[in-house]
Design an enzyme around this catalytic site. Structure first.
Site, PDB file in Angstrom:
ATOM      1  N   ASP A  43      61.136  38.673  35.010  1.00 26.96           N
ATOM      2  CA  ASP A  43      60.858  37.926  36.296  1.00 26.96           C
ATOM      3  C   ASP A  43      62.067  37.189  36.654  1.00 26.96           C
ATOM      4  OD1 ASP A  43      58.511  38.985  36.193  1.00 26.96           O
ATOM      5  OD2 ASP A  43      57.252  36.954  35.853  1.00 26.96           O
ATOM      6  N   GLU A  45      65.005  37.529  35.980  1.00 31.09           N
ATOM      7  CA  GLU A  45      66.339  38.429  36.330  1.00 31.09           C
ATOM      8  C   GLU A  45      66.160  38.998  37.691  1.00 31.09           C
ATOM      9  OE1 GLU A  45      68.985  39.112  35.024  1.00 31.09           O
ATOM     10  OE2 GLU A  45      69.839  40.695  35.863  1.00 31.09           O
ATOM     11  N   TYR A  46      64.672  39.192  38.008  1.00 36.52           N
ATOM     12  CA  TYR A  46      64.546  39.388  39.232  1.00 36.52           C
ATOM     13  C   TYR A  46      64.801  38.404  40.285  1.00 36.52           C
ATOM     14  CZ  TYR A  46      61.879  41.322  43.549  1.00 36.52           C
ATOM     15  OH  TYR A  46      61.538  41.973  44.715  1.00 36.52           O
ATOM     16  N   SER A  92      41.189  46.079  38.633  1.00 33.25           N
ATOM     17  CA  SER A  92      40.222  46.227  39.821  1.00 33.25           C
ATOM     18  C   SER A  92      39.258  47.244  39.360  1.00 33.25           C
ATOM     19  CB  SER A  92      40.925  46.703  41.016  1.00 33.25           C
ATOM     20  OG  SER A  92      42.247  46.702  41.086  1.00 33.25           O
ATOM     21  N   LEU A  93      38.437  47.603  40.371  1.00 40.90           N
ATOM     22  CA  LEU A  93      37.318  48.619  39.985  1.00 40.90           C
ATOM     23  C   LEU A  93      37.299  49.676  41.090  1.00 40.90           C
ATOM     24  CD1 LEU A  93      34.433  46.206  38.897  1.00 40.90           C
ATOM     25  CD2 LEU A  93      35.774  47.561  37.224  1.00 40.90           C
ATOM     26  N   GLU A 125      25.838  44.603  35.794  1.00 38.44           N
ATOM     27  CA  GLU A 125      25.974  43.172  36.049  1.00 38.44           C
ATOM     28  C   GLU A 125      26.165  42.990  37.780  1.00 38.44           C
ATOM     29  OE1 GLU A 125      29.464  42.112  33.789  1.00 38.44           O
ATOM     30  OE2 GLU A 125      28.539  43.453  32.068  1.00 38.44           O
ATOM     31  N   LYS A 127      27.979  41.955  40.751  1.00 39.85           N
ATOM     32  CA  LYS A 127      29.594  41.637  41.085  1.00 39.85           C
ATOM     33  C   LYS A 127      29.808  40.610  42.022  1.00 39.85           C
ATOM     34  CE  LYS A 127      33.469  44.615  42.294  1.00 39.85           C
ATOM     35  NZ  LYS A 127      33.960  43.495  43.334  1.00 39.85           N
ATOM     36  N   ASP A 129      31.108  37.699  44.296  1.00 41.74           N
ATOM     37  CA  ASP A 129      32.000  37.797  45.053  1.00 41.74           C
ATOM     38  C   ASP A 129      32.744  36.573  45.439  1.00 41.74           C
ATOM     39  OD1 ASP A 129      33.467  38.786  47.278  1.00 41.74           O
ATOM     40  OD2 ASP A 129      32.022  38.662  48.906  1.00 41.74           O
ATOM     41  N   ARG A 148      44.056  35.134  39.471  1.00 43.84           N
ATOM     42  CA  ARG A 148      44.413  36.746  39.072  1.00 43.84           C
ATOM     43  C   ARG A 148      45.937  37.068  39.570  1.00 43.84           C
ATOM     44  NH1 ARG A 148      44.356  41.524  41.732  1.00 43.84           N
ATOM     45  NH2 ARG A 148      43.461  43.380  40.267  1.00 43.84           N
ATOM     46  N   GLU A 189      34.496  34.706  37.420  1.00 47.92           N
ATOM     47  CA  GLU A 189      34.810  34.447  38.539  1.00 47.92           C
ATOM     48  C   GLU A 189      34.269  33.182  39.121  1.00 47.92           C
ATOM     49  OE1 GLU A 189      35.502  37.466  39.678  1.00 47.92           O
ATOM     50  OE2 GLU A 189      35.297  37.579  41.992  1.00 47.92           O
ATOM     51  N   TYR A 241      32.750  37.080  32.488  1.00 44.91           N
ATOM     52  CA  TYR A 241      32.082  38.474  32.343  1.00 44.91           C
ATOM     53  C   TYR A 241      32.981  39.377  31.499  1.00 44.91           C
ATOM     54  CZ  TYR A 241      34.969  39.079  36.571  1.00 44.91           C
ATOM     55  OH  TYR A 241      35.959  38.891  37.489  1.00 44.91           O
ATOM     56  N   LYS A 309      29.017  49.237  33.502  1.00 44.45           N
ATOM     57  CA  LYS A 309      30.092  49.355  32.546  1.00 44.45           C
ATOM     58  C   LYS A 309      29.337  49.995  31.335  1.00 44.45           C
ATOM     59  CE  LYS A 309      31.814  44.578  33.578  1.00 44.45           C
ATOM     60  NZ  LYS A 309      32.029  43.302  33.256  1.00 44.45           N
ATOM     61  N   LYS A 333      28.635  49.776  44.892  1.00 48.17           N
ATOM     62  CA  LYS A 333      28.629  48.857  46.020  1.00 48.17           C
ATOM     63  C   LYS A 333      27.295  49.114  46.713  1.00 48.17           C
ATOM     64  CE  LYS A 333      32.799  46.734  46.077  1.00 48.17           C
ATOM     65  NZ  LYS A 333      33.818  46.717  47.355  1.00 48.17           N
ATOM     66  N   CYS A 429      48.381  32.210  79.444  1.00 45.97           N
ATOM     67  CA  CYS A 429      47.713  31.396  78.452  1.00 45.97           C
ATOM     68  C   CYS A 429      46.518  31.053  79.104  1.00 45.97           C
ATOM     69  CB  CYS A 429      48.545  30.231  78.072  1.00 45.97           C
ATOM     70  SG  CYS A 429      47.655  28.995  77.261  1.00 45.97           S
ATOM     71  N   CYS A 432      46.826  26.916  79.725  1.00 47.14           N
ATOM     72  CA  CYS A 432      47.706  26.346  80.641  1.00 47.14           C
ATOM     73  C   CYS A 432      48.335  27.274  81.792  1.00 47.14           C
ATOM     74  CB  CYS A 432      49.058  25.680  79.728  1.00 47.14           C
ATOM     75  SG  CYS A 432      50.079  26.848  79.035  1.00 47.14           S
ATOM     76  N   CYS A 447      51.531  31.468  73.020  1.00 45.95           N
ATOM     77  CA  CYS A 447      51.817  30.609  74.281  1.00 45.95           C
ATOM     78  C   CYS A 447      52.885  29.720  73.694  1.00 45.95           C
ATOM     79  CB  CYS A 447      50.688  29.783  74.483  1.00 45.95           C
ATOM     80  SG  CYS A 447      51.063  28.364  75.855  1.00 45.95           S
ATOM     81  N   CYS A 452      50.829  22.676  76.027  1.00 45.68           N
ATOM     82  CA  CYS A 452      49.638  23.432  76.395  1.00 45.68           C
ATOM     83  C   CYS A 452      48.534  22.581  75.681  1.00 45.68           C
ATOM     84  CB  CYS A 452      49.589  24.871  75.725  1.00 45.68           C
ATOM     85  SG  CYS A 452      48.173  25.666  75.722  1.00 45.68           S
TER      86      CYS A 452
HETATM   87  S1  IVH Z   1      34.713  43.489  35.256  1.00 42.93           S
HETATM   88  C1  IVH Z   1      38.129  45.874  34.093  1.00 42.93           C
HETATM   89  N1  IVH Z   1      32.474  42.152  35.889  1.00 42.93           N
HETATM   90  O1  IVH Z   1      35.545  42.242  40.709  1.00 42.93           O
HETATM   91  C2  IVH Z   1      36.858  45.315  34.884  1.00 42.93           C
HETATM   92  N2  IVH Z   1      34.152  42.129  37.318  1.00 42.93           N
HETATM   93  O2  IVH Z   1      36.834  44.547  42.183  1.00 42.93           O
HETATM   94  C3  IVH Z   1      36.882  44.285  36.023  1.00 42.93           C
HETATM   95  N3  IVH Z   1      34.061  41.024  39.261  1.00 42.93           N
HETATM   96  O3  IVH Z   1      38.824  41.854  39.697  1.00 42.93           O
HETATM   97  C4  IVH Z   1      36.417  43.335  35.499  1.00 42.93           C
HETATM   98  N4  IVH Z   1      31.939  40.373  38.986  1.00 42.93           N
HETATM   99  O4  IVH Z   1      37.210  39.907  39.964  1.00 42.93           O
HETATM  100  C5  IVH Z   1      33.728  42.558  36.199  1.00 42.93           C
HETATM  101  N5  IVH Z   1      30.548  41.184  36.226  1.00 42.93           N
HETATM  102  C6  IVH Z   1      31.845  41.569  36.888  1.00 42.93           C
HETATM  103  C7  IVH Z   1      32.298  41.171  38.014  1.00 42.93           C
HETATM  104  C8  IVH Z   1      33.865  41.559  38.240  1.00 42.93           C
HETATM  105  C9  IVH Z   1      32.915  40.347  39.867  1.00 42.93           C
HETATM  106  C10 IVH Z   1      34.976  40.991  40.129  1.00 42.93           C
HETATM  107  C11 IVH Z   1      36.538  40.780  39.342  1.00 42.93           C
HETATM  108  C12 IVH Z   1      37.109  42.198  39.633  1.00 42.93           C
HETATM  109  C13 IVH Z   1      36.709  42.530  40.952  1.00 42.93           C
HETATM  110  C14 IVH Z   1      36.896  44.083  40.997  1.00 42.93           C
END
Ligand code: IVH
Length: 690
Positions: A43, A45-46, A92-93, A125, A127, A129, A148, A189, A241, A309, A333, A429, A432, A447, A452
């Site tokens: 990092d 060096e970048y 991410s998932l 589990e 998810k 938000d 993150r 989260e 989690y 999972k 989802k 606008c 005004c 604008c 204004c």
């Molecule tokens: S597991 C490698 N478990 O969803 C698995 N993630 O869309 C990823 N999230 O970045 C983490 N509830 O921020 C896991 N019970 C749960 C979760 C969860 C929310 C979020 C998490 C992840 C995002 C992926």
């Protein structure tokens, strides 16, 4: 500082070649880092190469090509928060929207790891938000908390995370499974309860502050506050989690995700309710339907689905990841809440920077239990791309708890004989009447009129807000009232208000009038950094304002600075530099500053060029520091009066060494120069003792 005022004349060929080489090198590094996830340079060096290119471009603006990495607006978070490299990337998932898609996910896992996957069962589990964070515990004690970020590197927000009561400062060790003695990252989260979120918004309305769109944005914003006292006022919560461990650390004594969640709970980490250990995928389907149909509506926090999972950790390791997604987990989802409505009108409002923001007026429609009448439209390019027309039947989505969005028109439902006319964006606008100008971002209109009334209202609301001049009692409604009564026209005129003028207005008692006049007068003492932020310059947030105030020390010096001068401030990129320079070049801005000066506002930064802690000292920074970038460490030294050079000699006072510090560290040891780490640097900078 390498950048200086622009020099006339074309740049010599070797500089053009150097700039081209830097562009190429930086783009390659960025691709390797972000896309291939295989960084080839550090990092630091970048940062160094990036700065070199920025400096070259500042000196010779013709070298600034549109494809230069310096022109990548907002690609990398610009932030004054120190960075944290996650032990293992935060992934991410992938998504499964239906039972069939979930079955396809299971099949792939079985293909790769065999029938053992099915035999192992699943952990289902909620998810959550919210905003993903990672909590590093050392010997069971919370050491670092980070966002993150881009998944590999996040921002250190430890003091903010400490304000969350759900986050244990020390893991409990009184259960069967003890927390590990070494380092462990607990992932989870940060979220907000709906009930507390609404209460907070109601309080904000009362205080005349803008409301938050949804709990997730509000939680994420609260986490990245520079002042943990602000974070502490937000009702943040936490669910854990997952965990990550350093390479080679002894394995934790659990075999499944289910046991892991139980251990987290035993260590005092809150774990989300309604999770279920499922023996078969059929059970997972059943769980998901139940959550979607009934559980979800009963929850006091937002979820955007479930996470399924593979329960056995050994199988998780075997399945591994592809790209940035694990093969062993998937997001189940729920169908988004979509409804059909009629687009009654497209209206616009005017933001404080003059941005013209379109929104949809809809025939009221119920989506997911709420009545929706308004939806955002973001910008005019989006309206054109979707060919949205007033009178269209449209699909409207309320995904999770976010502000409703218009997905698009249903053109089949247009009456072929009388189709609605294409939408034409405004040219003047609405407040005004000034002719609008196109912004640098596609589809944005502005604008340009400094005076204004609509801009002024928003600008004054921002000026008075807590993070800016913090004028208590000057709410949105009050400012509207003052503007309507013709008592204020700009921020400076606030300081001319008298209690007698206010009590002549409706809803003003003697006491509240006096209090408001006093609060306005008191705000004159706010430091320059707050005033710069309060001016509402596009892209100049609290952090940038502080950097500018510290660097220039006075408003006059900032106002007289060239774009290159501003760009040379550590931590200020070209978007901010350009915007600030343009703002101060406007004669109206100069008038405003004069008017503020006449009214006794503070146009100096008390701690500018501040500390003298490191005065006369020469520092060398080497290796990768745990949280500070090279630039940030340099800024820290410079803020306290020290100087940073690149090579170690007998004259070097201190070497700050991070990981993989090589020759310079050796040289320092040979010469007997004091060597410290980042933590010690911070301690000395803050503590004031060299
Ligand atoms: S597991 C490698 N478990 O969803 C698995 N993630 O869309 C990823 N999230 O970045 C983490 N509830 O921020 C896991 N019970 C749960 C979760 C969860 C929310 C979020 C998490 C992840 C995002 C992926």
């Amino acid at each position: 500082m390498t950048a200086s005022a622009p020099r006339p004349g074309a740049p010599p060929a070797e500089l053009s070649a150097r700039a081209a080489a830097l562009r190429e090198q930086l783009e390659r590094a960025s691709h390797e880092y972000h896309v291939l996830d295989r960084p080839t340079i550090s990092d630091a060096e970048y940062d160094r190469l990036f700065r070199e290119l920025q400096a070259l471009e500042a000196e010779h603006p013709t070298l600034r090509t549109p494809d230069s990495p310096t022109q990548r607006v907002g690609a990398e978070p610009q932030s004054a928060l120190p960075k944290h490299r996650h032990l293992v990337p935060m992934l991410s998932l992938g998504n499964a929207f239906t039972d069939e898609e979930l079955a396809a996910w299971e099949e792939r896992a079985v293909r790769l790891a065999g029938a053992a996957v099915r035999a192992a069962g699943y952990s289902a589990e909620l998810k959550i938000d919210g905003a993903a964070v990672s909590l590093t515990y050392e010997g069971g004690v919370l050491a670092v908390g980070a966002t993150r970020g881009n998944g590999t590197v996040g921002e250190v927000v430890t003091p903010n995370l400490r304000t969350i009561r759900d986050v244990p400062l020390r893991l409990r060790a009184d259960g069967k499974v003890k927390p590990p003695a070494g380092v462990i990252e607990i992932r989870g989260e940060v979220y907000m309860n709906f009930s507390r979120f609404e209460q907070m918004n109601a309080e904000r309305v009362k205080a005349g502050e803008p409301v938050f769109a949804n709990p997730r944005n509000s939680a994420a914003g609260a986490l990245r506050q520079l002042d943990p006292r602000i974070t502490a006022q937000r009702p943040l919560r936490f669910f854990g989690y997952a965990v990550a461990r350093p390479d080679g650390a002894p394995a934790l004594p659990f075999r499944t995700q289910t046991e892991l969640l139980e251990a987290l709970a035993a260590w005092g980490v809150p774990v989300a309710p309604h999770r279920r250990r499922c023996e078969t995928l059929a059970e997972v389907h059943e769980w998901a339907h139940e959550v979607e149909r009934t559980t979800r509506a009963q929850l006091d926090f937002a979820i955007d689905g479930g996470v399924v999972k593979v329960d056995a950790l050994a199988l998780q390791a075997e399945l591994g990841d592809v790209g940035r997604e694990p093969r062993w987990a998937v997001a189940r989802k729920f169908a988004p809440d979509i409804a059909e409505s009629t687009l009654l009108d497209i209206q616009v409002n005017v933001g404080r920077t003059g941005s013209i923001n379109p929104f949809a007026m809809l025939e009221p429609v119920e989506i997911g239990g709420a009545t929706v009448k308004l939806a955002t439209l973001h910008n005019f390019a989006l309206i054109a791309d979707k060919d949205l027309r007033v009178g269209d039947r449209v699909q409207v989505k309320r995904a999770g708890e976010v502000i409703p969005q218009v997905i698009g028109p249903i053109p089949e439902k247009r009456d072929p004989a009388h189709p609605p006319a294409p939408y034409a964006p405004p040219t003047a606008c609405p407040s005004c009447g000034t002719a609008l100008v196109a912004g640098e971002d596609r589809g944005m209109l502005y604008c340009p009129n400094f005076q204004c009334p609509a801009r002024q209202l928003e600008a004054l609301v921002h000026f008075a807000s807590r993070a800016a001049m913090d004028i208590r009692g000057l709410s949105y409604a009050r400012i509207e009232q003052l503007l309507q009564a013709g008592l204020v026209r700009d921020a400076a005129s606030l300081y001319d208000l008298t209690a007698a003028q206010l009590t002549a207005l409706e809803r003003f008692a003697d006491k509240s009038a006096e209090n408001l006049v006093q609060a306005i007068a008191d705000s004159r003492a706010q430091p320059l950094s707050r005033l710069i932020f309060a001016l509402g310059i596009d892209y100049v947030g609290e952090i940038a304002a502080r950097l500018l105030a510290r660097h220039f020390g006075t408003m006059d010096r900032l106002a007289a600075a060239t774009e290159a001068d501003i760009l040379a401030v550590r931590g200020i990129g070209d978007v901010i530099a350009h915007s600030a320079f343009r703002w101060f070049s406007d004669p109206q801005a100069q008038i405003l500053i004069e008017r503020l000066r006449e009214r006794g506002l503070t146009l100096e930064e008390p701690h500018a060029a501040s500390g003298t802690t490191f005065a006369g000292m020469t520092f060398v920074i080497t290796g990768t520091l745990p949280t500070l970038s090279r630039d940030q460490a340099t800024a820290l030294v410079e803020q306290h009066g020290g100087r940073v050079t690149s090579s170690v000699s007998k004259k070097t006072s201190v070497v700050v060494a991070g990981e993989e510090a090589g020759g310079k560290l050796e040289r320092a040891r040979e010469l007997g120069v004091l060597v410290i780490d980042e933590a010690e640097l911070r301690r000395r900078a803050e503590g004031g003792a060299p």
